[in-house]
Design a protein around this motif. Sequence first.
Motif, PDB file in Angstrom:
ATOM      1  N   LYS A 160       0.833  -1.210   0.000  1.00 53.13           N
ATOM      2  CA  LYS A 160       0.000   0.000   0.000  1.00 53.13           C
ATOM      3  C   LYS A 160       0.862   1.252   0.000  1.00 53.13           C
ATOM      4  CE  LYS A 160      -4.045  -2.046   2.134  1.00 53.13           C
ATOM      5  NZ  LYS A 160      -4.912  -2.096   3.308  1.00 53.13           N
ATOM      6  N   LEU A 161       1.977   1.233   0.725  1.00 54.10           N
ATOM      7  CA  LEU A 161       2.891   2.372   0.711  1.00 54.10           C
ATOM      8  C   LEU A 161       3.486   2.577  -0.678  1.00 54.10           C
ATOM      9  CD1 LEU A 161       4.900   1.829   4.032  1.00 54.10           C
ATOM     10  CD2 LEU A 161       2.991   3.398   3.639  1.00 54.10           C
ATOM     11  N   GLU A 162       3.902   1.480  -1.307  1.00 52.65           N
ATOM     12  CA  GLU A 162       4.537   1.568  -2.622  1.00 52.65           C
ATOM     13  C   GLU A 162       3.560   1.933  -3.732  1.00 52.65           C
ATOM     14  OE1 GLU A 162       6.966  -1.795  -3.580  1.00 52.65           O
ATOM     15  OE2 GLU A 162       8.402  -1.344  -1.986  1.00 52.65           O
ATOM     16  N   HIS A 163       2.282   1.768  -3.479  1.00 53.48           N
ATOM     17  CA  HIS A 163       1.271   2.134  -4.475  1.00 53.48           C
ATOM     18  C   HIS A 163       0.602   3.468  -4.157  1.00 53.48           C
ATOM     19  CE1 HIS A 163       1.693  -2.141  -5.511  1.00 53.48           C
ATOM     20  NE2 HIS A 163       1.450  -1.693  -6.718  1.00 53.48           N
ATOM     21  N   GLY A 164       1.044   4.105  -3.077  1.00 49.75           N
ATOM     22  CA  GLY A 164       0.493   5.410  -2.726  1.00 49.75           C
ATOM     23  C   GLY A 164      -0.881   5.361  -2.101  1.00 49.75           C
ATOM     24  N   ASP A 165      -1.264   4.190  -1.599  1.00 50.21           N
ATOM     25  CA  ASP A 165      -2.591   4.038  -1.008  1.00 50.21           C
ATOM     26  C   ASP A 165      -2.611   4.317   0.490  1.00 50.21           C
ATOM     27  OD1 ASP A 165      -3.535   3.260  -3.499  1.00 50.21           O
ATOM     28  OD2 ASP A 165      -3.187   1.138  -3.102  1.00 50.21           O
ATOM     29  N   HIS A 166      -1.433   4.570   1.064  1.00 51.10           N
ATOM     30  CA  HIS A 166      -1.352   4.765   2.508  1.00 51.10           C
ATOM     31  C   HIS A 166      -0.077   5.529   2.838  1.00 51.10           C
ATOM     32  CE1 HIS A 166      -2.753   3.722   6.506  1.00 51.10           C
ATOM     33  NE2 HIS A 166      -1.525   3.406   6.852  1.00 51.10           N
ATOM     34  N   LEU A 167      -0.133   6.353   3.880  1.00 44.46           N
ATOM     35  CA  LEU A 167       1.075   6.974   4.437  1.00 44.46           C
ATOM     36  C   LEU A 167       1.337   6.322   5.784  1.00 44.46           C
ATOM     37  CD1 LEU A 167       0.653  10.774   3.661  1.00 44.46           C
ATOM     38  CD2 LEU A 167       2.380   9.224   2.747  1.00 44.46           C
ATOM     39  N   PRO A 168       2.594   6.059   6.108  1.00 41.24           N
ATOM     40  CA  PRO A 168       2.896   5.346   7.356  1.00 41.24           C
ATOM     41  C   PRO A 168       2.832   6.259   8.576  1.00 41.24           C
ATOM     42  CG  PRO A 168       4.919   5.895   6.240  1.00 41.24           C
ATOM     43  CD  PRO A 168       3.799   6.326   5.325  1.00 41.24           C
ATOM     44  N   THR A 169       2.619   5.639   9.710  1.00 37.74           N
ATOM     45  CA  THR A 169       2.792   6.355  10.968  1.00 37.74           C
ATOM     46  C   THR A 169       4.288   6.557  11.159  1.00 37.74           C
ATOM     47  OG1 THR A 169       2.912   4.284  12.210  1.00 37.74           O
ATOM     48  CG2 THR A 169       0.725   5.323  12.007  1.00 37.74           C
ATOM     49  N   LEU A 170       4.661   7.443  12.050  1.00 37.06           N
ATOM     50  CA  LEU A 170       6.071   7.749  12.251  1.00 37.06           C
ATOM     51  C   LEU A 170       6.865   6.529  12.694  1.00 37.06           C
ATOM     52  CD1 LEU A 170       8.253   9.864  12.146  1.00 37.06           C
ATOM     53  CD2 LEU A 170       7.638  10.540  14.465  1.00 37.06           C
ATOM     54  N   ASP A 171       6.313   5.729  13.602  1.00 42.04           N
ATOM     55  CA  ASP A 171       7.055   4.557  14.082  1.00 42.04           C
ATOM     56  C   ASP A 171       7.236   3.517  12.972  1.00 42.04           C
ATOM     57  OD1 ASP A 171       4.254   4.086  14.298  1.00 42.04           O
ATOM     58  OD2 ASP A 171       4.581   2.527  15.796  1.00 42.04           O
ATOM     59  N   ARG A 172       6.228   3.333  12.153  1.00 39.22           N
ATOM     60  CA  ARG A 172       6.353   2.376  11.041  1.00 39.22           C
ATOM     61  C   ARG A 172       7.298   2.908   9.974  1.00 39.22           C
ATOM     62  NH1 ARG A 172       0.168   0.121  10.422  1.00 39.22           N
ATOM     63  NH2 ARG A 172       0.184  -1.021  12.388  1.00 39.22           N
ATOM     64  N   PHE A 173       7.237   4.212   9.738  1.00 48.23           N
ATOM     65  CA  PHE A 173       8.150   4.844   8.785  1.00 48.23           C
ATOM     66  C   PHE A 173       9.596   4.643   9.234  1.00 48.23           C
ATOM     67  CE2 PHE A 173      10.616   8.680   7.669  1.00 48.23           C
ATOM     68  CZ  PHE A 173      10.592   8.568   6.289  1.00 48.23           C
ATOM     69  N   ALA A 174       9.857   4.898  10.524  1.00 51.44           N
ATOM     70  CA  ALA A 174      11.216   4.745  11.059  1.00 51.44           C
ATOM     71  C   ALA A 174      11.697   3.304  10.941  1.00 51.44           C
ATOM     72  CB  ALA A 174      11.257   5.211  12.514  1.00 51.44           C
ATOM     73  N   ALA A 175      10.833   2.357  11.266  1.00 51.42           N
ATOM     74  CA  ALA A 175      11.209   0.936  11.175  1.00 51.42           C
ATOM     75  C   ALA A 175      11.554   0.561   9.738  1.00 51.42           C
ATOM     76  CB  ALA A 175      10.080   0.055  11.705  1.00 51.42           C
ATOM     77  N   LEU A 176      10.745   1.006   8.802  1.00 48.99           N
ATOM     78  CA  LEU A 176      10.985   0.677   7.400  1.00 48.99           C
ATOM     79  C   LEU A 176      12.254   1.342   6.885  1.00 48.99           C
ATOM     80  CD1 LEU A 176       9.939  -0.874   4.961  1.00 48.99           C
ATOM     81  CD2 LEU A 176       8.548   1.123   4.382  1.00 48.99           C
ATOM     82  N   MET A 177      12.475   2.592   7.262  1.00 51.12           N
ATOM     83  CA  MET A 177      13.678   3.299   6.811  1.00 51.12           C
ATOM     84  C   MET A 177      14.943   2.618   7.335  1.00 51.12           C
ATOM     85  SD  MET A 177      12.830   5.740   4.766  1.00 51.12           S
ATOM     86  CE  MET A 177      11.634   4.543   4.201  1.00 51.12           C
ATOM     87  N   ARG A 178      14.915   2.143   8.569  1.00 48.86           N
ATOM     88  CA  ARG A 178      16.081   1.424   9.116  1.00 48.86           C
ATOM     89  C   ARG A 178      16.363   0.168   8.299  1.00 48.86           C
ATOM     90  NH1 ARG A 178      13.882   2.965  14.084  1.00 48.86           N
ATOM     91  NH2 ARG A 178      12.784   0.997  14.282  1.00 48.86           N
ATOM     92  N   VAL A 179      15.314  -0.583   8.001  1.00 49.64           N
ATOM     93  CA  VAL A 179      15.469  -1.824   7.233  1.00 49.64           C
ATOM     94  C   VAL A 179      15.976  -1.531   5.824  1.00 49.64           C
ATOM     95  CG1 VAL A 179      14.149  -3.686   6.139  1.00 49.64           C
ATOM     96  CG2 VAL A 179      13.800  -3.170   8.555  1.00 49.64           C
ATOM     97  N   LEU A 180      15.500  -0.437   5.233  1.00 48.29           N
ATOM     98  CA  LEU A 180      15.884  -0.115   3.862  1.00 48.29           C
ATOM     99  C   LEU A 180      17.250   0.562   3.780  1.00 48.29           C
ATOM    100  CD1 LEU A 180      12.479   1.080   2.389  1.00 48.29           C
ATOM    101  CD2 LEU A 180      13.505  -1.214   2.349  1.00 48.29           C
TER     102      LEU A 180
END
Length: 80
Positions: free
Chosen positions: A39-59
């Motif tokens: 959903k994030l990659e298709h623009g259907d959702h924006l992440p919460t800050l904690d989920r954004f941070a977790a994903l950015m660390r992994v990426l």
Amino acid sequence: MRVGPEWFPILIQGLRERSGLSAREAARQAGLSPSYVSKLEHGDHLPTLDRFAALMRVLGANDGEILLIVHSLENQKSEG
């Protein structure tokens, strides 16, 4: 329904591809569901800050990239 700036899903997908991870593996490592990352990659959702941070660390996003993304999202919010 597309939410957020047009560049955000492109950025998320680009960072994931740069990391060499599949969407499923990135989701697993970040503690997210594969459908959420999709959903994030298709623009259907924006992440919460904690989920954004977790994903950015992994990426593997560096601090500068993360600050630029957050700053850009904040500017987008204030303009919209």
